[in-house]
Design a protein around this motif. Structure first.
Motif, mmCIF file in Angstrom:
data_model
loop_
_atom_site.group_PDB
_atom_site.id
_atom_site.type_symbol
_atom_site.label_atom_id
_atom_site.label_comp_id
_atom_site.label_asym_id
_atom_site.label_seq_id
_atom_site.Cartn_x
_atom_site.Cartn_y
_atom_site.Cartn_z
ATOM 1 N N SER A 51 -45.039 28.428 15.162
ATOM 2 C CA SER A 51 -43.780 29.173 15.329
ATOM 3 C C SER A 51 -43.593 29.451 16.826
ATOM 4 C CB SER A 51 -43.823 30.475 14.534
ATOM 5 O OG SER A 51 -44.959 31.205 14.905
ATOM 6 N N ILE A 52 -42.347 29.335 17.273
ATOM 7 C CA ILE A 52 -42.049 29.534 18.701
ATOM 8 C C ILE A 52 -40.854 30.481 18.838
ATOM 9 C CG2 ILE A 52 -41.294 28.407 20.852
ATOM 10 C CD1 ILE A 52 -42.610 25.841 19.960
ATOM 11 N N ALA A 53 -40.980 31.472 19.727
ATOM 12 C CA ALA A 53 -39.805 32.274 20.095
ATOM 13 C C ALA A 53 -39.193 31.637 21.335
ATOM 14 C CB ALA A 53 -40.218 33.714 20.382
ATOM 15 N N THR A 68 -40.602 19.152 17.961
ATOM 16 C CA THR A 68 -41.707 18.188 17.837
ATOM 17 C C THR A 68 -43.022 18.908 17.527
ATOM 18 O OG1 THR A 68 -42.187 18.217 20.222
ATOM 19 C CG2 THR A 68 -40.626 16.538 19.439
ATOM 20 N N ARG A 69 -43.080 20.243 17.761
ATOM 21 C CA ARG A 69 -44.286 21.026 17.469
ATOM 22 C C ARG A 69 -44.021 22.184 16.501
ATOM 23 N NH1 ARG A 69 -46.423 17.307 18.919
ATOM 24 N NH2 ARG A 69 -48.076 16.972 20.431
ATOM 25 N N ALA A 70 -42.775 22.664 16.473
ATOM 26 C CA ALA A 70 -42.520 23.904 15.722
ATOM 27 C C ALA A 70 -42.015 23.633 14.308
ATOM 28 C CB ALA A 70 -41.496 24.752 16.468
ATOM 29 N N ARG A 71 -42.468 24.496 13.385
ATOM 30 C CA ARG A 71 -41.845 24.480 12.050
ATOM 31 C C ARG A 71 -40.816 25.605 11.950
ATOM 32 N NH1 ARG A 71 -44.389 28.867 10.395
ATOM 33 N NH2 ARG A 71 -46.516 28.969 11.162
ATOM 34 N N ARG A 72 -40.918 26.569 12.901
ATOM 35 C CA ARG A 72 -40.001 27.717 12.874
ATOM 36 C C ARG A 72 -39.705 28.162 14.297
ATOM 37 N NH1 ARG A 72 -40.175 33.526 12.031
ATOM 38 N NH2 ARG A 72 -38.248 34.033 10.918
ATOM 39 N N ILE A 73 -38.429 28.424 14.591
ATOM 40 C CA ILE A 73 -38.053 28.938 15.918
ATOM 41 C C ILE A 73 -37.312 30.264 15.736
ATOM 42 C CG2 ILE A 73 -36.577 28.546 17.948
ATOM 43 C CD1 ILE A 73 -37.127 25.537 17.654
ATOM 44 N N ARG A 89 -25.580 25.164 15.938
ATOM 45 C CA ARG A 89 -26.595 24.127 16.124
ATOM 46 C C ARG A 89 -27.775 24.357 15.165
ATOM 47 N NH1 ARG A 89 -27.703 22.691 22.381
ATOM 48 N NH2 ARG A 89 -27.329 20.492 22.150
ATOM 49 N N ALA A 90 -28.136 25.638 14.984
ATOM 50 C CA ALA A 90 -29.282 25.971 14.121
ATOM 51 C C ALA A 90 -29.022 25.524 12.687
ATOM 52 C CB ALA A 90 -29.550 27.475 14.172
ATOM 53 N N ILE A 95 -35.378 22.067 11.026
ATOM 54 C CA ILE A 95 -36.415 23.108 10.909
ATOM 55 C C ILE A 95 -35.747 24.487 10.797
ATOM 56 C CG2 ILE A 95 -38.168 21.768 12.162
ATOM 57 C CD1 ILE A 95 -37.624 23.748 14.537
ATOM 58 N N ASP A 96 -36.554 25.470 10.465
ATOM 59 C CA ASP A 96 -36.053 26.826 10.247
ATOM 60 C C ASP A 96 -35.790 27.499 11.612
ATOM 61 O OD1 ASP A 96 -35.588 29.318 9.251
ATOM 62 O OD2 ASP A 96 -37.712 29.799 8.913
ATOM 63 N N ILE A 97 -34.534 27.848 11.896
ATOM 64 C CA ILE A 97 -34.219 28.522 13.178
ATOM 65 C C ILE A 97 -33.415 29.787 12.894
ATOM 66 C CG2 ILE A 97 -33.108 28.342 15.447
ATOM 67 C CD1 ILE A 97 -33.439 25.307 15.284
ATOM 68 N N VAL A 98 -33.906 30.923 13.391
ATOM 69 C CA VAL A 98 -33.152 32.166 13.255
ATOM 70 C C VAL A 98 -32.716 32.599 14.653
ATOM 71 C CG1 VAL A 98 -35.386 33.290 12.919
ATOM 72 C CG2 VAL A 98 -33.350 34.617 12.631
ATOM 73 N N VAL A 99 -31.439 32.956 14.786
ATOM 74 C CA VAL A 99 -30.881 33.328 16.101
ATOM 75 C C VAL A 99 -30.632 34.840 16.125
ATOM 76 C CG1 VAL A 99 -29.015 32.944 17.758
ATOM 77 C CG2 VAL A 99 -29.788 31.045 16.300
ATOM 78 N N LEU A 100 -31.245 35.518 17.103
ATOM 79 C CA LEU A 100 -31.129 36.982 17.188
ATOM 80 C C LEU A 100 -30.537 37.422 18.524
ATOM 81 C CD1 LEU A 100 -34.773 37.928 16.021
ATOM 82 C CD2 LEU A 100 -32.714 37.825 14.587
ATOM 83 N N GLY A 101 -29.794 38.517 18.500
ATOM 84 C CA GLY A 101 -29.318 39.123 19.744
ATOM 85 C C GLY A 101 -30.426 39.993 20.313
ATOM 86 N N GLY A 102 -30.603 39.965 21.632
ATOM 87 C CA GLY A 102 -31.620 40.830 22.210
ATOM 88 C C GLY A 102 -31.921 40.422 23.627
#
Ligand SMILES: C[S@@+](CC[C@H](N)C(=O)[O-])C[C@H]1O[C@@H](n2cnc3c(N)ncnc32)[C@H](O)[C@@H]1O
Length: 209
Positions: A51-53, A68-73, A89-90, A95-102
């Motif tokens: 998982s990558i932030a 190429t490495r992440a299953r989750r962003i 785009r997500a 792959i699973d991508i969640v977009v957050l404000g912050g």
């Protein structure tokens, strides 16, 4: 602490035009090629299925490389316009991508809840004390380490920067980068320059101590 990058990218048009504005023309293509190669090499060194932030995610342009490495962003950006574009785009990603404000200084992410943090093209816009804060925050949320770009001076680029008297550009010397890593509980594993001889961009892979 005030810095302009926090407000500068609010409009969605920045997300639409981001690559076209920066990477067109011979010089733009050259710089993009160097960046893609440098980031690609460091991402290749990560384990797979992680998982990558991604902060700041901008328009999500690094996701094909990270995938190429992440299953989750977990993608974070302060700009609503960037997030709106990135969310679209997500939805199209495999792959699973969640977009957050912050904000990078205070990520909406639990301690050690992602394997790595990826951060490109932010710290060079941040006053040096904020760079310390942000790298420590990336370290807080990651279990294994961080890939983050920094503006790092060479003698030539320092001279060029000093003469141009650039404002809102905050490169540092390598010594300072080492202190920053230490402060954040990280150590530098590999650093790749991805710039023209007078530029300062470097991509750095840090590991948690
Ligand atoms: C130069 S763009 C880089 C985006 C992306 N990482 C890339 O390489 O394409 C800078 C991004 O940083 C975001 N930003 C600026 N300050 C931020 C902060 N404190 N926290 C999170 N995002 C921030 C902006 O909204 C913008 O999307």
């Amino acid at each position: 602490m005030h810095y302009s990058a926090k407000e500068a990218y609010q409009h969605e048009s920045f997300a639409h035009n981001y690559e076209r504005v920066r990477f067109s023309g011979l010089m733009g293509k050259y710089r993009n090629n160097l960046e893609q190669k440098a980031v690609g090499k460091l991402v290749e060194m990560l384990p797979s299925d992680i998982s990558i932030a991604d902060c700041p995610c901008g328009n999500g342009r690094w996701w094909p490389v990270l995938a190429t490495r992440a299953r989750r962003i977990v993608a974070v950006d302060v700009s609503e316009g960037m997030r709106r574009y990135a969310s679209e785009r997500a939805r199209q990603s495999s792959i699973d991508i969640v977009v957050l404000g912050g904000s990078a200084e205070d990520l909406p992410v639990e301690d050690e809840s992602v394997d790595y943090v990826f951060s490109h093209a932010l710290t060079k816009h941040l006053p040096v004390p904020v760079q310390y804060q942000v790298l420590a925050e990336y370290s807080r949320v990651s279990k294994m380490g961080v890939i983050c770009s920094f503006g790092v001076f060479t003698h030539l680029s320092y001279e060029f920067w000093r003469r141009r008297q650039l404002t809102e550009s905050y490169p540092i010397f390598f010594e300072e980068l080492k202190w920053m890593a230490d402060w954040a509980g990280l150590e530098i594993r590999k650093m790749i320059r991805c710039t023209t001889p007078i530029g300062v961009e470097n991509v750095v892979l840090f590991e948690k101590i």
